[in-house]
Design an enzyme around this catalytic site. Sequence first.
Site, PDB file in Angstrom:
ATOM      1  N   GLU A   1     -10.524 -85.718  25.336  1.00 22.06           N
ATOM      2  CA  GLU A   1     -11.453 -86.672  24.718  1.00 22.06           C
ATOM      3  C   GLU A   1     -12.135 -87.504  25.793  1.00 22.06           C
ATOM      4  O   GLU A   1     -11.542 -87.812  26.838  1.00 22.06           O
ATOM      5  CB  GLU A   1     -10.682 -87.585  23.749  1.00 22.06           C
TER       6      GLU A   1
ATOM      7  N   ARG B   1     -62.054 -95.661 -41.189  1.00 22.26           N
ATOM      8  CA  ARG B   1     -63.059 -96.371 -40.424  1.00 22.26           C
ATOM      9  C   ARG B   1     -63.740 -97.393 -41.329  1.00 22.26           C
ATOM     10  O   ARG B   1     -64.086 -97.067 -42.455  1.00 22.26           O
ATOM     11  CB  ARG B   1     -64.125 -95.352 -40.005  1.00 22.26           C
TER      12      ARG B   1
ATOM     13  N   ASN C   1     -57.817 -79.579 -29.676  1.00 24.87           N
ATOM     14  CA  ASN C   1     -58.504 -80.435 -28.713  1.00 24.87           C
ATOM     15  C   ASN C   1     -58.156 -81.889 -29.014  1.00 24.87           C
ATOM     16  O   ASN C   1     -58.374 -82.357 -30.127  1.00 24.87           O
ATOM     17  CB  ASN C   1     -60.017 -80.217 -28.831  1.00 24.87           C
TER      18      ASN C   1
ATOM     19  N   ASN D   1     -16.668 -80.193  22.489  1.00 27.85           N
ATOM     20  CA  ASN D   1     -15.999 -79.766  21.261  1.00 27.85           C
ATOM     21  C   ASN D   1     -16.825 -80.185  20.051  1.00 27.85           C
ATOM     22  O   ASN D   1     -17.180 -81.345  19.900  1.00 27.85           O
ATOM     23  CB  ASN D   1     -14.617 -80.440  21.214  1.00 27.85           C
TER      24      ASN D   1
ATOM     25  N   ARG E   1     -20.940 -97.676  10.784  1.00 25.03           N
ATOM     26  CA  ARG E   1     -22.276 -97.792  11.386  1.00 25.03           C
ATOM     27  C   ARG E   1     -23.418 -97.468  10.422  1.00 25.03           C
ATOM     28  O   ARG E   1     -24.583 -97.665  10.720  1.00 25.03           O
ATOM     29  CB  ARG E   1     -22.362 -96.904  12.636  1.00 25.03           C
TER      30      ARG E   1
ATOM     31  N   GLY F   1     -15.385 -84.585  22.971  1.00 21.12           N
ATOM     32  CA  GLY F   1     -14.258 -84.013  23.697  1.00 21.12           C
ATOM     33  C   GLY F   1     -14.778 -82.879  24.561  1.00 21.12           C
ATOM     34  O   GLY F   1     -15.673 -82.138  24.159  1.00 21.12           O
TER      35      GLY F   1
ATOM     36  N   TYR G   1     -42.936 -94.018 -31.936  1.00 19.53           N
ATOM     37  CA  TYR G   1     -41.764 -94.891 -31.891  1.00 19.53           C
ATOM     38  C   TYR G   1     -42.024 -96.099 -32.763  1.00 19.53           C
ATOM     39  O   TYR G   1     -43.041 -96.788 -32.611  1.00 19.53           O
ATOM     40  CB  TYR G   1     -41.553 -95.306 -30.426  1.00 19.53           C
TER      41      TYR G   1
ATOM     42  N   ASP H   1     -19.120 -85.194   7.451  1.00 24.86           N
ATOM     43  CA  ASP H   1     -20.337 -85.803   7.992  1.00 24.86           C
ATOM     44  C   ASP H   1     -21.052 -84.878   8.975  1.00 24.86           C
ATOM     45  O   ASP H   1     -21.896 -85.314   9.748  1.00 24.86           O
ATOM     46  CB  ASP H   1     -20.022 -87.157   8.649  1.00 24.86           C
TER      47      ASP H   1
END
Length: 458
Positions: A154, A440, A377, A169, A15, A139, A387, A102
């Site tokens: 049951e 620059r 800063n 149960n 389910r 049960g 990289y 579960d």
Amino acid sequence: MPLSIVILAAGKGSRMKSRRPKVIHPLAGKPLLQHVIDTSRRLDPQQIVIVVGHEAEQVRETLAGQDCDFVVQREQLGTGHAVQQALASIAPGNDVLVLYGDVPLIREQTLLHLLAQAEEHGSTVCLLSFLADDPTGYGRILRDETGSVIAIVEEKDADDEIRRIRESNSGILMLRGNQAEELLSALDNDNAQGEYYLTDTVKHAVQRQWSVHAVICDDEEELLGVNNQKQLAGLESILRRRRADALMEQGVKLADPARIDIRGEIRVGMDVEINVGCILEGDIELGDGVRIGAHCCLKNVRIGAGTELLSHCVLEDCELGERNSIGPFARIRPQTRTAEQVKVGNFVEIKKSRIGKGSKVNHLAYIGDTEMGERVNIGAGAITCNYDGAYKHQTVIGDDVFVGSDVQLVAPVRVGEGATIGAGATITRDAPAGELTLSRAKQTTIKGWKRPSKKTGE
Ligand code: UD1
Ligand code: CA
């Protein structure tokens, strides 16, 4: 007697409508079955045996490296049959506590209480029942006129009168070691479902005049099972609430306990505040006075006292020092460590770097593979180019460095103590300490230049 815990986890869970076996679906960040194993562990059993069946290999792989025995139940012929399969792996004479992969919210204290009651009553079978608001599907516990438990019936085998019984149960029970084997081998499958019912151990114990006891659990929530996605989401919200409650008990101020997700372990100092929409995963430590803004995601993070995260920060595998101010919209990636009084502003990404005391990276910057000194800063839009397409390289920035806006530091590169890097520079060689370094082109103006414009009448 030493305790063996058997966790039933062989069922298919059809389910759930998922290819993944049910018991490894995550709840609060860890597999359902792992919750049960963790709780079991706290009872200090001699062994934990997990009965797997459906997609057994996948379940085993997910839980690899844990101190559990796995037993395969090839065909799911019933809960009693499942425990029978485990019996061969259990030291003879050990008491057997049966749990379910579960049913993940069961608490340690409840199980300890069950075991203590079993001891007190000298029970051969001691089970956990509850008074269901709607007992359909469970049960039912049958008691005689003196209140003694005589059987579990049951739903499918029950008549109308039995179906009216509310005491149900939970499935969780303990079998006394010396009698467990006899009771399990007495089981047959002569019932409406043609299954070997674990619950029939009650009937067989009663026939032998062995003591059976049912402990009523007054928190139905702990006994909730997961059969479909809706129930899983329901459990998730219960757990979320439990964890939010636990945090508030430790003094954390939550803006809204319904709007926080905790999927791991958190340790907190005093006067911690967490705003709405945060997700806290893995191992988290928050020092005194830490404040976390709205919609932050933290995974495996340590945050020093007095540090504030403004909203929308994403942090993973990192360590922040004391009195930092981070964000809004900052991303701190693995292996980053900041010292005290560091400031990281909006749209800044930092990866695998150390940021020294009092340094500031305020806007739109990328700092990767960097050793940064104190009082540095970093200007808006400055980045480390760490990289080269194949390898990552280090950038080292000394104390008191000022990096202007829009600078690229092409690693490997070092910027000496007190150096200033002019805005817009592309730094490919080491910049000496104490000096201004620029790269620059000279600025020129073209006098009388006109922008192109469309001719009239065209
Ligand atoms: C069982 C109990 C019922 C109780 C209910 C609580 C029995 C006969 N009935 O019913 O009294 O009220 O739980 O939820 O025990 N499993 C196996 N192998 C099997 C069969 C089951 O590992 O052969 C596992 C399932 O994966 C599941 C658990 O045992 O986790 C319970 O099985 P399920 O078939 O759901 O039992 P119920 O019919 O719900
Ligand atoms: Ca069930």
